[in-house]
Design an enzyme around this catalytic site. Structure first.
Site, PDB file in Angstrom:
ATOM      1  N   HIS A 125     -43.031  -3.576   7.182  1.00 30.82           N
ATOM      2  CA  HIS A 125     -41.569  -3.712   7.049  1.00 30.82           C
ATOM      3  C   HIS A 125     -41.237  -5.112   6.524  1.00 30.82           C
ATOM      4  O   HIS A 125     -41.186  -6.071   7.287  1.00 30.82           O
ATOM      5  CB  HIS A 125     -40.927  -3.479   8.418  1.00 30.82           C
ATOM      6  CG  HIS A 125     -39.434  -3.317   8.393  1.00 30.82           C
ATOM      7  ND1 HIS A 125     -38.650  -3.661   7.316  1.00 30.82           N
ATOM      8  CD2 HIS A 125     -38.574  -2.837   9.333  1.00 30.82           C
ATOM      9  CE1 HIS A 125     -37.374  -3.411   7.594  1.00 30.82           C
ATOM     10  NE2 HIS A 125     -37.311  -2.901   8.812  1.00 30.82           N
ATOM     11  N   HIS A 132     -34.700  -5.826   4.898  1.00 30.90           N
ATOM     12  CA  HIS A 132     -33.508  -5.806   5.766  1.00 30.90           C
ATOM     13  C   HIS A 132     -33.295  -7.032   6.644  1.00 30.90           C
ATOM     14  O   HIS A 132     -32.703  -6.928   7.727  1.00 30.90           O
ATOM     15  CB  HIS A 132     -33.525  -4.536   6.654  1.00 30.90           C
ATOM     16  CG  HIS A 132     -33.648  -3.266   5.875  1.00 30.90           C
ATOM     17  ND1 HIS A 132     -34.048  -2.079   6.412  1.00 30.90           N
ATOM     18  CD2 HIS A 132     -33.427  -3.021   4.553  1.00 30.90           C
ATOM     19  CE1 HIS A 132     -34.087  -1.142   5.482  1.00 30.90           C
ATOM     20  NE2 HIS A 132     -33.713  -1.697   4.344  1.00 30.90           N
ATOM     21  N   TYR A 178     -35.479  -8.948   8.279  1.00 29.87           N
ATOM     22  CA  TYR A 178     -36.403  -9.209   9.394  1.00 29.87           C
ATOM     23  C   TYR A 178     -37.460 -10.234   8.963  1.00 29.87           C
ATOM     24  O   TYR A 178     -37.331 -10.840   7.901  1.00 29.87           O
ATOM     25  CB  TYR A 178     -36.975  -7.886   9.909  1.00 29.87           C
ATOM     26  CG  TYR A 178     -35.860  -7.022  10.477  1.00 29.87           C
ATOM     27  CD1 TYR A 178     -35.199  -7.414  11.642  1.00 29.87           C
ATOM     28  CD2 TYR A 178     -35.398  -5.881   9.815  1.00 29.87           C
ATOM     29  CE1 TYR A 178     -34.136  -6.672  12.153  1.00 29.87           C
ATOM     30  CE2 TYR A 178     -34.338  -5.130  10.312  1.00 29.87           C
ATOM     31  CZ  TYR A 178     -33.703  -5.531  11.486  1.00 29.87           C
ATOM     32  OH  TYR A 178     -32.642  -4.817  11.985  1.00 29.87           O
TER      33      TYR A 178
HETATM   34  C1  LIG Z   1     -30.330   4.480  13.008  1.00 30.84           C
HETATM   35  C2  LIG Z   1     -31.071   3.780  11.894  1.00 30.84           C
HETATM   36  C3  LIG Z   1     -32.195   3.039  12.192  1.00 30.84           C
HETATM   37  C4  LIG Z   1     -32.912   2.418  11.160  1.00 30.84           C
HETATM   38  N1  LIG Z   1     -34.060   1.734  11.464  1.00 30.84           N
HETATM   39  C5  LIG Z   1     -34.861   1.292  10.475  1.00 30.84           C
HETATM   40  C6  LIG Z   1     -36.150   0.767  10.767  1.00 30.84           C
HETATM   41  O1  LIG Z   1     -36.616   0.717  11.924  1.00 30.84           O
HETATM   42  N2  LIG Z   1     -36.905   0.337   9.722  1.00 30.84           N
HETATM   43  C7  LIG Z   1     -36.455   0.384   8.420  1.00 30.84           C
HETATM   44  O2  LIG Z   1     -37.177  -0.030   7.513  1.00 30.84           O
HETATM   45  N3  LIG Z   1     -35.245   0.888   8.129  1.00 30.84           N
HETATM   46  C8  LIG Z   1     -34.464   1.359   9.104  1.00 30.84           C
HETATM   47  N4  LIG Z   1     -33.259   1.957   8.792  1.00 30.84           N
HETATM   48  C9  LIG Z   1     -32.897   2.175   7.375  1.00 30.84           C
HETATM   49  C10 LIG Z   1     -33.394   3.563   6.919  1.00 30.84           C
HETATM   50  O3  LIG Z   1     -34.806   3.594   6.783  1.00 30.84           O
HETATM   51  C11 LIG Z   1     -32.775   3.985   5.579  1.00 30.84           C
HETATM   52  O4  LIG Z   1     -33.203   3.119   4.566  1.00 30.84           O
HETATM   53  C12 LIG Z   1     -31.264   3.979   5.635  1.00 30.84           C
HETATM   54  O5  LIG Z   1     -30.779   4.745   6.703  1.00 30.84           O
HETATM   55  C13 LIG Z   1     -30.683   4.497   4.315  1.00 30.84           C
HETATM   56  O6  LIG Z   1     -31.028   5.828   4.090  1.00 30.84           O
HETATM   57  P1  LIG Z   1     -29.967   7.025   4.357  1.00 30.84           P
HETATM   58  O7  LIG Z   1     -28.762   6.731   3.518  1.00 30.84           O
HETATM   59  O8  LIG Z   1     -30.722   8.239   3.883  1.00 30.84           O
HETATM   60  O9  LIG Z   1     -29.654   7.032   5.810  1.00 30.84           O
HETATM   61  C14 LIG Z   1     -32.491   2.533   9.806  1.00 30.84           C
HETATM   62  C15 LIG Z   1     -31.339   3.272   9.527  1.00 30.84           C
HETATM   63  C16 LIG Z   1     -30.634   3.906  10.551  1.00 30.84           C
HETATM   64  C17 LIG Z   1     -29.431   4.723  10.198  1.00 30.84           C
END
Ligand SMILES: Cc1cc2nc3c(=O)[nH]c(=O)nc-3n(C[C@H](O)[C@H](O)[C@H](O)COP(=O)(O)O)c2cc1C
Length: 380
Positions: A180, A183, A185
């Site tokens: 990862h 975002h 981190y």
């Molecule tokens: C509840 C939630 C938790 C997430 N946790 C992570 C995570 O642990 N690691 C990560 O790389 N992205 C995380 N994301 C981002 C998602 O991997 C994804 O990129 C994001 O939701 C956009 O895609 P979507 O529009 O299909 O939801 C999270 C997103 C959501 C909604």
């Protein structure tokens, strides 16, 4: 001329034969009490498994200092490794491939999540600005605290934690891991010039800011092999102040270095996973404002990367189909829609209506509500 691929065309990703291109995006779900995955995790991931499908787990802590959310699972203790084995077995029984996302939040934390109430670690000693709030274990929101800037010796220890966690993941039965690096981190805190204010070999030039990520990639690859390693980045996402003055150049710099590693090893990494510039975790966008700008960045990165490219962020059935057909992405990861549609793959295939997600239960700890109780189109 061969037909353009669709979301439902098979795909060969390094050593894995995928039967379609709809991937479960990594998502933190806060259900691992005491950092240990449990039976609810096995059910949740098994529900989202399809034969030849590909799942990426929620961000998983690589060490006791890695977390900044409640009830995040880890992969650093034997107990955690054993517990993950049950989850992986349930997914494999349904024929899916599953990678564990290795996560260190860096300064996106607070002493309540740190051993002995210590300061979180980062590339910098600047805290995340107060515009952003951290979710605390009691469900309230607080401020991110001032981090301790890692010394050079401490950086090598963290690289070791990534490597050991990758080895642990394979021991638990995972098919591979995702680093990862996105975002805001820890790894992103090194990559972005809006955060990294170091004056040593890990800061300043783009070369230096990429160094920590590349050491992690090299470390993990030496532990489990390139073909089991995916990397996630988000050069154009400024979540938690992770701003960079040149997202295109930063993305290309990472890509150039990943290409070099692949050439040197004579092996491809599993994939590069990029979060769409137009996507914002808070649903407002400050960079990559226009659709056109977003597509341009993605196209440049696509042209540059010599391997499998996965995209994430706000995809629908139509835009996912288009990204794959136009060759902008080989794989598309779906997040929120996969939370509320455990059978998302078959619903997308049938073009069936999708269930809406309830954001209030994204990060709660109940083992069923908002986790495994979303309906399937067909019960069987
Ligand atoms: C509840 C939630 C938790 C997430 N946790 C992570 C995570 O642990 N690691 C990560 O790389 N992205 C995380 N994301 C981002 C998602 O991997 C994804 O990129 C994001 O939701 C956009 O895609 P979507 O529009 O299909 O939801 C999270 C997103 C959501 C909604």
């Amino acid at each position: 001329m061969a037909d353009n691929p669709t979301l439902f065309s098979p795909y060969n990703m390094a050593k894995f034969n995928l039967s379609h291109r709809v991937v479960l995006a990594p998502m933190t779900r806060c259900r691992a009490l005491q950092g240990i995955p449990n039976a609810a995790h096995a059910e949740y991931y098994a529900q989202r498994s399809t034969p030849g499908g590909f799942l990426i787990t929620e961000g998983t802590s690589i060490s006791p200092t890695s977390s900044g959310f409640p009830n995040v699972p880890g992969i650093y203790s034997d107990e955690q490794v054993e517990a993950w084995r049950n989850v992986v077995d349930a997914v494999h029984a349904k024929g899916s491939i599953i990678f564990c996302q290795l996560w260190h939040v860096g300064r996106a934390s607070n002493p309540v999540y740190q051993p002995g109430g210590a300061a979180p670690i980062s590339s910098t000693s600047k805290p995340i600005s107060e515009k952003w709030k951290i979710l605390l274990p009691d469900g309230s929101h607080g401020v991110f605290s001032e981090p301790h800037a890692l010394t050079t010796a401490e950086i090598s220890e963290v690289v070791q934690h990534y490597r050991q966690s990758a080895i642990n993941a394979i021991r638990a039965g995972f098919d591979g891991i995702e680093i990862h690096g996105a975002h805001g981190y820890l790894i992103d805190q090194f990559l972005k010039d809006g955060i990294n204010d170091r004056t040593d070999e890990y800061g300043g030039s783009v070369e230096n800011r990429c160094r920590f990520l590349m050491e992690v990639v090299e470390g993990v690859v030496s532990g489990i092999g390139a073909e089991r390693v995916g990397v996630r980045i988000s050069p154009a996402i400024d979540h938690m102040d992770a701003f960079d003055s040149d997202p295109l150049g930063l993305g290309l710099a990472v890509i150039e270095r990943l290409n070099k590693i692949q050439r040197e090893k004579g092996r491809k990494l599993s994939y590069l996973h990029v979060t769409q510039p137009r996507f914002s975790l808070l649903e407002k966008t400050s960079l990559g404002e226009s659709e056109e700008e977003s597509v341009n960045l993605m196209e440049e990165w696509r042209k540059g990367y010599e391997g499998t490219l996965m995209c994430s962020g706000g995809f629908s059935r139509d835009s996912g189909m288009e990204a794959v057909a136009k060759g902008h992405a080989d794989l598309v990861s779906f997040g929120r829609l996969f939370i509320s549609n455990p059978d998302l793959v078959s619903k997308l295939k049938l073009n069936a209506p999708l269930t809406n997600y309830n954001r209030n239960t994204f990060y709660t700890s109940h083992p069923v509500i908002g986790y495994t109780d979303y309906p399937f189109l067909h019960t069987n």
